[in-house]
Scaffold this active site. Structure first.
Site, PDB file in Angstrom:
ATOM      1  N   ASN A 133       0.810  -1.232   0.000  1.00 15.50           N
ATOM      2  CA  ASN A 133       0.000   0.000   0.000  1.00 15.50           C
ATOM      3  C   ASN A 133       0.839   1.276   0.000  1.00 15.50           C
ATOM      4  OD1 ASN A 133      -2.270  -1.683   0.153  1.00 15.50           O
ATOM      5  ND2 ASN A 133      -2.075  -1.779   2.400  1.00 15.50           N
ATOM      6  N   ARG A 134       2.057   1.168  -0.483  1.00 12.68           N
ATOM      7  CA  ARG A 134       2.957   2.336  -0.583  1.00 12.68           C
ATOM      8  C   ARG A 134       3.339   2.923   0.794  1.00 12.68           C
ATOM      9  NH1 ARG A 134       3.400   0.069  -4.869  1.00 12.68           N
ATOM     10  NH2 ARG A 134       3.287   1.061  -6.901  1.00 12.68           N
TER      11      ARG A 134
END
Ligand code: FMN
Length: 211
Positions: A189-190
């Protein structure tokens, strides 16, 4: 060509102040070993970033050859663009990207020429053809043609007749003494992990940065 949807999730590993080694050189060694273990292409390839005489940052790939507490060593032509830039401003950046392990490492430090003994030893450890290429290539200067380069190579090869060429004075190592490291680990999810080490006197202070 549509490239806007090119992306991947990073799930390989994580990094925290608790799991990272307190010594960034050791941490670098651990990560380089992981990159090699994962069969990363050219794991020792790094971008060296210098400030060009025209004020523009310049980046190019070179191969890291040695590293320890004293610094990170690569070899090049001292009269090349990077050599001229370093003589003017020794502050440089080093940058590694190891996609197989979803990691990058950034190092900032000061570059200085290595001792000539190390340059001699490394120069003579290279294959003869690489030694000849280093001698005849006035790296970063304009040349008339590819043929010119090949002719210069053949001429020197014939002149040497199995004798060992001397290392040219304008070819040798730079050692970058680090002031700062950043270890980046891609996460899902970065929400990536970024652990920075900054030198304070003889100690390294660690911080976590937002991704
Ligand atoms: C994988 C790879 C490894 C390289 N290794 C070196 C190296 O160790 N030393 C070097 O001088 N140039 C190396 N080069 C070439 C440099 O990227 C660059 O073209 C050259 O050093 C001239 O840079 P400059 O004009 O900015 O000084 C390598 C290039 C690649 C793609």
């Amino acid at each position: 060509m549509n490239i806007d949807s090119v992306r991947r999730e990073y799930t390989f590993s994580g990094l925290s102040k608790e799991t990272a080694d307190a010594n960034p050189v050791k941490q670098f060694g651990n990560w380089l070993a992981d990159a090699m273990q994962a069969n990363t292409d050219e794991p020792t390839a790094m971008s060296v970033v210098t400030l060009g005489l025209d004020g523009f940052p310049q980046s190019r790939i070179v191969l890291l050859k040695y590293f320890d507490e004293k610094g990170f060593v690569f070899f090049t032509n001292y009269n090349s663009d990077k050599g001229v830039s370093i003589e003017q401003n020794p502050a440089v950046g080093l940058h590694f990207f190891w996609p197989k392990v979803e990691r990058q490492v950034r190092i900032s430090g000061f570059a200085a020429k290595t001792e000539t003994k190390l340059s001699d030893e490394y120069f003579h450890s290279r294959p003869l053809a690489s030694q000849i290429s280093a001698i005849i290539s006035e790296q970063s200067s304009e040349i008339p043609s590819r043929k010119y380069l090949e002719n210069q190579f053949e001429i020197l090869l014939a002149q040497l007749q199995n004798s060992k060429p001397a290392r040219p004075e304008n070819w040798g190592g730079y050692r970058v003494k680090p002031e700062k490291f950043e270890f980046w680990q891609g996460r899902e999810n970065r929400l990536h992990d970024r652990i920075v080490y900054e030198k304070q006197y003889n100690d390294w202070i660690m911080k976590r940065l937002a991704p």
